[in-house]
Design an enzyme around this catalytic site. Structure first.
Site, PDB file in Angstrom:
ATOM      1  N   ILE A  11       0.935  -1.209   0.053  1.00 48.75           N
ATOM      2  CA  ILE A  11       0.090   0.064  -0.116  1.00 48.75           C
ATOM      3  C   ILE A  11       0.832   1.146  -0.074  1.00 48.75           C
ATOM      4  O   ILE A  11       0.619   2.276  -0.823  1.00 48.75           O
ATOM      5  CB  ILE A  11      -0.891   0.102   1.155  1.00 48.75           C
ATOM      6  N   LYS A  53      14.065   2.564   8.315  1.00 51.50           N
ATOM      7  CA  LYS A  53      13.015   2.513   9.880  1.00 51.50           C
ATOM      8  C   LYS A  53      13.916   2.819  11.046  1.00 51.50           C
ATOM      9  O   LYS A  53      13.340   3.656  11.798  1.00 51.50           O
ATOM     10  CB  LYS A  53      12.161   1.277   9.825  1.00 51.50           C
ATOM     11  N   ALA A  77       4.731  -1.680   9.218  1.00 61.69           N
ATOM     12  CA  ALA A  77       4.293  -2.430  10.318  1.00 61.69           C
ATOM     13  C   ALA A  77       4.997  -4.166  10.152  1.00 61.69           C
ATOM     14  O   ALA A  77       4.949  -4.399   9.166  1.00 61.69           O
ATOM     15  CB  ALA A  77       2.902  -2.700  10.664  1.00 61.69           C
ATOM     16  N   SER A 116      -6.319  -2.235  10.628  1.00 57.85           N
ATOM     17  CA  SER A 116      -6.574  -3.477  10.052  1.00 57.85           C
ATOM     18  C   SER A 116      -8.065  -3.922  10.570  1.00 57.85           C
ATOM     19  O   SER A 116      -8.379  -3.924  11.594  1.00 57.85           O
ATOM     20  CB  SER A 116      -5.383  -4.541  10.550  1.00 57.85           C
ATOM     21  N   TYR A 140      -0.672  -9.596  15.694  1.00 55.49           N
ATOM     22  CA  TYR A 140      -0.876  -8.507  14.862  1.00 55.49           C
ATOM     23  C   TYR A 140      -2.041  -7.743  15.099  1.00 55.49           C
ATOM     24  O   TYR A 140      -1.986  -6.425  15.256  1.00 55.49           O
ATOM     25  CB  TYR A 140      -0.611  -9.146  13.484  1.00 55.49           C
ATOM     26  N   ASN A 169      -9.713  -6.820   2.715  1.00 56.42           N
ATOM     27  CA  ASN A 169      -8.870  -7.652   2.013  1.00 56.42           C
ATOM     28  C   ASN A 169      -8.240  -7.013   0.479  1.00 56.42           C
ATOM     29  O   ASN A 169      -9.087  -6.730  -0.229  1.00 56.42           O
ATOM     30  CB  ASN A 169      -9.590  -8.936   1.347  1.00 56.42           C
ATOM     31  N   LYS A 178       4.957 -10.230  -1.280  1.00 54.71           N
ATOM     32  CA  LYS A 178       4.117 -10.758  -0.065  1.00 54.71           C
ATOM     33  C   LYS A 178       4.300 -12.117  -0.137  1.00 54.71           C
ATOM     34  O   LYS A 178       3.856 -12.820   0.715  1.00 54.71           O
ATOM     35  CB  LYS A 178       2.886 -10.299  -0.040  1.00 54.71           C
ATOM     36  N   GLY A 203     -15.881 -26.375   1.038  1.00 52.94           N
ATOM     37  CA  GLY A 203     -16.789 -25.642   1.967  1.00 52.94           C
ATOM     38  C   GLY A 203     -16.469 -25.632   3.217  1.00 52.94           C
ATOM     39  O   GLY A 203     -15.824 -26.596   3.602  1.00 52.94           O
TER      40      GLY A 203
END
Length: 324
Positions: A11, A53, A77, A116, A140, A169, A178, A203
């Site tokens: 992001i 960082k 994070a 989140s 988290y 999501n 990722k 399912g």
């Protein structure tokens, strides 16, 4: 200057891209490039400076560091939901965020941060920005929840623009680094290319095969929300960022197959270790976002996946040649 932490991540790099498209390049990008391949996310972007960082955290203790700050987009994070070293997670996600928040307040800079949807746990009480709905089930999620709680204490007593975003999501460009945590759209695309089959869980929780639902939101919409709040500094608070509509994994897979004009769906046994610890349904309540004044429509899965695959199967490979 604008600061983007986690700026080489998914992001964060998309926020930098969108700022560039606005003509903004006076950007300090903060990250922790242990995974050097993330540089592919930012190789086509323009920034004023890069800082690790650890160095950045040390620098913000100095009152003379970067006096002309307009805003901080705090996206950095430890995002691994499987990390159970609580001390490590709280130091990276909670303590770091608190220090950065107070730095922004002192500088009178806007502070927009990534929370989140994981704070809602299994979602049995709904997905509203409401303490009654919040019950994190991993470290988290707890670190994000507790920082939201800290922000809630400060909001009534400060005029600084402070905004938290509970992402649902998210999928879209610049997520390849990722790995297993990349979106289902990314994985289904690779599976259809390599095996002509998209693999979905069978399912669970009384649902038919592939009928588990998520609120899938394209990263372009996520970025647009972030920039809207940059443009409206009088708004503050914590908001869900999703489409407000849950769609099935089958819908995502079919959208990928339709894009490729080939392929089929294969249902694989639901993993034993996920039984009882799996969200079969998420759907953001975005009423708060609408009440704040954000009125733009969000992309549905079919539109969003088509846009993503147009990028992923063309330009993406020049940025990530090792992914071919």
């Amino acid at each position: 200057m604008i600061v983007v932490t986690g700026g080489a991540g998914f992001i964060g790099s998309n926020i930098v891209r969108a700022l560039n498209e606005r003509g903004e390049s006076n950007i300090l990008l903060v990250d922790h490039l242990v995974n050097g391949r993330k540089m592919h996310n930012i190789a086509d972007l323009d920034i004023a400076d890069y800082m690790d960082k650890a160095q950045f955290i040390e620098k913000i203790e100095s009152p003379t560091f970067l006096n002309d700050i307009k805003a901080v987009f705090h996206q950095g994070a430890c995002s691994a939901t499987t990390e159970w070293d609580g001390q490590f997670v709280m130091m990276n996600n909670y303590d770091y965020s608190k220090r950065l928040l107070h730095w922004c307040i002192a500088k009178n800079a806007a502070f927009m941060y990534a929370s989140s949807a994981s704070v809602y746990g299994n979602g049995e009480h709904g997905f509203r920005v409401d303490r009654k709905c919040e019950h994190p089930i991993n470290m988290y999620a707890y670190s994000k929840f507790q920082f939201d709680q800290y922000v809630r204490q400060l909001l009534p007593n400060t005029k600084s623009p402070i905004v938290g975003f509970r992402y649902f999501n998210v999928y879209g460009p610049r997520e390849q680094h990722k790995g297993s945590m990349s979106s289902t759209a990314f994985h289904f695309n690779r599976q259809v290319i390599e095996q002509k089959r998209a693999k979905l869980f069978s399912g669970c929780d009384g649902l038919a095969d592939g009928e588990q639902k998520r609120d899938f939101v394209h990263v372009d919409d996520v970025v647009d929300v972030n920039l809207w709040f940059l443009d409206h500094p009088d708004r503050h608070g914590i908001y869900n960022v999703g489409t407000g509509h849950a769609e099935t994994f089958n819908t995502v897979a079919r959208s990928v197959i339709e894009w490729h004009k080939e392929g089929s769906i294969e249902y694989i046994p639901f993993p034993e270790h996920l039984k009882g610890a799996y969200q079969s349904y998420t759907q953001a309540d975005i009423s708060g976002l609408r009440q704040a004044g954000y009125s733009k429509a969000f992309m549905g899965v079919k539109e969003g996946v088509t846009r993503y695959l147009n990028w992923l199967n063309s330009a993406a490979n020049k940025y990530w040649p090792e992914q071919k």
